[in-house]
Design a protein around this motif. Sequence first.
Motif, short mmCIF file in Angstrom:
data_model
loop_
_atom_site.label_atom_id
_atom_site.label_comp_id
_atom_site.label_asym_id
_atom_site.label_seq_id
_atom_site.Cartn_x
_atom_site.Cartn_y
_atom_site.Cartn_z
N MET A 11 -47.56 -21.85 46.38
CA MET A 11 -47.76 -20.43 46.14
C MET A 11 -47.31 -20.05 44.73
O MET A 11 -46.32 -20.57 44.24
CB MET A 11 -46.98 -19.59 47.14
N ALA A 12 -48.01 -19.11 44.14
CA ALA A 12 -47.68 -18.70 42.78
C ALA A 12 -46.51 -17.76 42.80
O ALA A 12 -46.15 -17.18 43.82
CB ALA A 12 -48.90 -18.05 42.13
N GLN A 13 -45.93 -17.53 41.62
CA GLN A 13 -44.84 -16.59 41.50
C GLN A 13 -45.16 -15.57 40.44
O GLN A 13 -45.82 -15.85 39.45
CB GLN A 13 -43.54 -17.32 41.15
N ALA A 14 -44.70 -14.35 40.63
CA ALA A 14 -44.99 -13.28 39.70
C ALA A 14 -43.96 -13.25 38.61
O ALA A 14 -42.80 -13.56 38.81
CB ALA A 14 -45.00 -11.94 40.44
N GLY A 15 -44.39 -12.80 37.45
CA GLY A 15 -43.46 -12.66 36.33
C GLY A 15 -42.92 -11.25 36.27
O GLY A 15 -43.24 -10.38 37.07
N GLY A 16 -42.07 -10.99 35.29
CA GLY A 16 -41.53 -9.65 35.11
C GLY A 16 -40.19 -9.50 35.74
O GLY A 16 -39.66 -10.39 36.39
N ARG A 17 -39.58 -8.35 35.56
CA ARG A 17 -38.25 -8.11 36.12
C ARG A 17 -38.33 -7.78 37.59
O ARG A 17 -39.18 -7.04 38.05
CB ARG A 17 -37.58 -6.95 35.36
N GLY A 18 -37.42 -8.30 38.37
CA GLY A 18 -37.42 -8.08 39.82
C GLY A 18 -36.80 -6.76 40.18
O GLY A 18 -36.03 -6.18 39.44
N ALA B 15 -43.36 -6.72 40.18
CA ALA B 15 -42.85 -7.82 40.99
C ALA B 15 -41.89 -8.67 40.17
O ALA B 15 -42.05 -8.83 38.96
CB ALA B 15 -44.01 -8.68 41.49
N GLY B 16 -40.85 -9.18 40.83
CA GLY B 16 -39.87 -10.01 40.15
C GLY B 16 -40.35 -11.45 40.02
O GLY B 16 -41.24 -11.90 40.74
N LYS B 17 -39.74 -12.19 39.11
CA LYS B 17 -40.17 -13.56 38.86
C LYS B 17 -39.88 -14.49 40.04
O LYS B 17 -40.46 -15.57 40.14
CB LYS B 17 -39.51 -14.10 37.60
N HIS B 18 -39.00 -14.09 40.93
CA HIS B 18 -38.70 -14.91 42.09
C HIS B 18 -39.47 -14.48 43.34
O HIS B 18 -39.36 -15.13 44.38
CB HIS B 18 -37.19 -14.89 42.38
N ASP B 19 -40.21 -13.37 43.27
CA ASP B 19 -41.02 -12.95 44.41
C ASP B 19 -42.16 -13.95 44.63
O ASP B 19 -42.79 -14.40 43.67
CB ASP B 19 -41.60 -11.55 44.18
N VAL B 20 -42.40 -14.29 45.87
CA VAL B 20 -43.42 -15.30 46.21
C VAL B 20 -44.71 -14.60 46.61
O VAL B 20 -44.74 -13.79 47.54
CB VAL B 20 -42.93 -16.21 47.35
N LEU B 21 -45.78 -14.94 45.90
CA LEU B 21 -47.08 -14.34 46.18
C LEU B 21 -47.80 -15.16 47.25
O LEU B 21 -48.06 -16.35 47.05
CB LEU B 21 -47.92 -14.28 44.90
N GLN B 22 -48.10 -14.51 48.34
CA GLN B 22 -48.74 -15.22 49.46
C GLN B 22 -50.18 -15.54 49.14
O GLN B 22 -50.91 -14.72 48.58
CB GLN B 22 -48.66 -14.35 50.72
N ASP B 23 -50.61 -16.76 49.50
CA ASP B 23 -51.99 -17.17 49.28
C ASP B 23 -52.95 -16.27 50.06
O ASP B 23 -52.64 -15.80 51.15
CB ASP B 23 -52.20 -18.62 49.71
N ARG B 24 -54.15 -16.11 49.52
CA ARG B 24 -55.18 -15.31 50.16
C ARG B 24 -55.50 -15.82 51.56
O ARG B 24 -55.62 -15.05 52.51
CB ARG B 24 -56.45 -15.34 49.29
N ALA B 25 -55.63 -17.14 51.69
CA ALA B 25 -55.98 -17.73 52.99
C ALA B 25 -54.90 -17.47 54.03
O ALA B 25 -55.20 -17.20 55.20
CB ALA B 25 -56.21 -19.23 52.84
#
Length: 202
Positions: free
Chosen positions: A1-8, A85-95
Amino acid sequence: MAQAGGRGQGRAQGLARVAVVVRAGAAPMWWLGVFAAGIGVLVPGITGRRIGVMAGAALFIVALAVVALRGRKRYDGLARGASRAGKHDVLQDRAVTTRTWRRGHRWWLVLAFAAALGSAFAVPAAGGMLLAGCGAGLRLKAAWLGRRERAEEALLWVRVDWLGRHAGRPAGKGVKGYRSTGIAAGDAAPGGARRRRTAELV
């Protein structure tokens, strides 16, 4: 899963795409509705096929409009207040998001399909066209979200734990806010469709 950048904002969270959650029910409702309407039109019913199809067409249009327009003010409000979104937030896959929604609503879909079939004995095809209209309305709502995401150049995400056990409504009372990422984050395009990967030329 990808992760978002930016401040959390607070502790890291699992995030699901808002548009993907909205879109998850569109295909099963559409195809179950079309199937039910196709079977239902073979049954004469109480009203007769002609009246049943005409009533079904009216129900399709009404369902499409209601589902597509319902809650837009709520979505707008949540989107305007979205935090990065914070850099440690986990982005859930579409599937994963789609599969979770469909598993959580599978019995509702079965009951809706059964009701659509059963209604054909009274009003042929009408129930199936109503269900198909709901699916089409969800697709239009996801497309509207996609246009907003493109215009703002920001994708909208919702905390997975706020969606509840069955990954329910992304703008329900339990949802207190959205998070946003850049337009390229995750594996779903604006609007929740599968992102098309273009091969790079070397």
